[in-house]
Design a protein around this motif. Structure first.
Motif, PDB file in Angstrom:
ATOM      1  N   ALA A  29      77.574  25.993  24.440  1.00 39.70           N
ATOM      2  CA  ALA A  29      77.556  25.422  23.210  1.00 39.70           C
ATOM      3  C   ALA A  29      77.245  23.893  22.955  1.00 39.70           C
ATOM      4  O   ALA A  29      76.547  23.355  22.301  1.00 39.70           O
ATOM      5  CB  ALA A  29      78.833  25.880  22.597  1.00 39.70           C
ATOM      6  N   LYS A  30      78.223  23.427  23.973  1.00 38.22           N
ATOM      7  CA  LYS A  30      77.771  21.813  24.121  1.00 38.22           C
ATOM      8  C   LYS A  30      76.875  21.298  24.371  1.00 38.22           C
ATOM      9  O   LYS A  30      76.193  20.413  23.988  1.00 38.22           O
ATOM     10  CB  LYS A  30      79.351  21.331  25.192  1.00 38.22           C
ATOM     11  N   ALA A  31      76.148  22.072  25.543  1.00 41.55           N
ATOM     12  CA  ALA A  31      74.731  21.753  25.844  1.00 41.55           C
ATOM     13  C   ALA A  31      73.387  21.943  24.754  1.00 41.55           C
ATOM     14  O   ALA A  31      72.812  21.146  24.839  1.00 41.55           O
ATOM     15  CB  ALA A  31      74.559  22.415  27.155  1.00 41.55           C
ATOM     16  N   ASN A  32      73.943  22.977  23.977  1.00 40.18           N
ATOM     17  CA  ASN A  32      73.020  23.240  22.920  1.00 40.18           C
ATOM     18  C   ASN A  32      73.562  22.419  21.613  1.00 40.18           C
ATOM     19  O   ASN A  32      72.842  22.614  20.413  1.00 40.18           O
ATOM     20  CB  ASN A  32      72.923  24.650  22.696  1.00 40.18           C
ATOM     21  N   ILE A  40      77.397  31.957  20.361  1.00 37.20           N
ATOM     22  CA  ILE A  40      77.437  33.328  20.437  1.00 37.20           C
ATOM     23  C   ILE A  40      76.589  34.124  19.622  1.00 37.20           C
ATOM     24  O   ILE A  40      75.846  35.230  19.949  1.00 37.20           O
ATOM     25  CB  ILE A  40      78.916  33.814  20.158  1.00 37.20           C
ATOM     26  N   VAL A  41      76.359  33.817  18.464  1.00 37.27           N
ATOM     27  CA  VAL A  41      75.470  34.355  17.240  1.00 37.27           C
ATOM     28  C   VAL A  41      74.020  34.198  17.888  1.00 37.27           C
ATOM     29  O   VAL A  41      73.303  35.141  17.747  1.00 37.27           O
ATOM     30  CB  VAL A  41      75.732  33.976  15.861  1.00 37.27           C
ATOM     31  N   ALA A  42      73.754  33.021  18.296  1.00 37.40           N
ATOM     32  CA  ALA A  42      72.314  32.884  18.644  1.00 37.40           C
ATOM     33  C   ALA A  42      71.945  33.690  19.908  1.00 37.40           C
ATOM     34  O   ALA A  42      70.885  34.423  20.042  1.00 37.40           O
ATOM     35  CB  ALA A  42      72.174  31.175  19.219  1.00 37.40           C
ATOM     36  N   ARG A  43      72.936  33.902  21.129  1.00 35.50           N
ATOM     37  CA  ARG A  43      72.775  34.706  22.004  1.00 35.50           C
ATOM     38  C   ARG A  43      72.764  36.111  21.605  1.00 35.50           C
ATOM     39  O   ARG A  43      71.786  36.780  22.161  1.00 35.50           O
ATOM     40  CB  ARG A  43      73.743  34.597  23.223  1.00 35.50           C
ATOM     41  N   LEU A  44      73.465  36.511  20.752  1.00 38.98           N
ATOM     42  CA  LEU A  44      73.546  38.015  20.282  1.00 38.98           C
ATOM     43  C   LEU A  44      72.019  38.197  19.663  1.00 38.98           C
ATOM     44  O   LEU A  44      71.234  39.479  19.889  1.00 38.98           O
ATOM     45  CB  LEU A  44      74.583  38.380  19.314  1.00 38.98           C
ATOM     46  N   GLN A  45      71.568  37.263  18.767  1.00 40.09           N
ATOM     47  CA  GLN A  45      70.364  37.483  18.153  1.00 40.09           C
ATOM     48  C   GLN A  45      69.203  37.516  19.053  1.00 40.09           C
ATOM     49  O   GLN A  45      68.196  38.291  18.718  1.00 40.09           O
ATOM     50  CB  GLN A  45      70.124  36.325  17.039  1.00 40.09           C
ATOM     51  N   ASP A  46      69.235  36.555  20.016  1.00 35.29           N
ATOM     52  CA  ASP A  46      68.161  36.609  21.057  1.00 35.29           C
ATOM     53  C   ASP A  46      68.066  38.024  21.837  1.00 35.29           C
ATOM     54  O   ASP A  46      66.854  38.509  21.926  1.00 35.29           O
ATOM     55  CB  ASP A  46      68.242  35.678  22.133  1.00 35.29           C
TER      56      ASP A  46
END
Length: 117
Positions: A29-32, A40-46
């Motif tokens: 999250a920090k890196a992004n 978490i939501v972005a990873r789930l969506q991917d």
């Protein structure tokens, strides 16, 4: 009266994480440059948007592939990748040989010798 935020109206889900995963998510999250929740939501969506393997029968009807089918398709895809890599290597080998003025002599495939007892 407290101010309501749009996030107060969204679904909430409690989640148990394996040891160390919270720190991994925090680092990602920090890196992004986003919150852990957004990560978490972005990873789930991917994951949900990932391409689905579609297998059809002879008439073009979609069928549900077995794990063995998926493994076979993955294996065949890897073999195709390997063939392309070997071909690219051979092309590069011949280009280098030509550039330095060396001729390659392809060795004929010979049967291995067997010992006679």
């Amino acid at each position: 009266m407290a101010t309501k935020f749009p996030s107060d109206q969204q679904d909430k889900f409690m989640l148990r994480l394996p040891d160390g995963m919270r720190e991994q998510i925090a680092g990602a999250a920090k890196a992004n440059n986003r919150s852990m929740n957004a990560e978490i939501v972005a990873r789930l969506q991917d994951g949900l948007n990932a391409r689905k393997l579609v297998v059809t029968d002879d008439q073009g009807r979609e069928i549900d592939p077995s794990k063995e089918d998926v493994a076979m398709f993955a294996f065949l895809g890897a073999m195709d990748d390997l063939k392309r890599a070997v071909s690219a290597f051979e092309d590069a080998k011949h280009a280098i040989a030509k550039a330095v003025g060396v001729a390659f002599v392809e060795s004929a495939h010979k049967k291995p010798r067997t010992r006679r007892g």
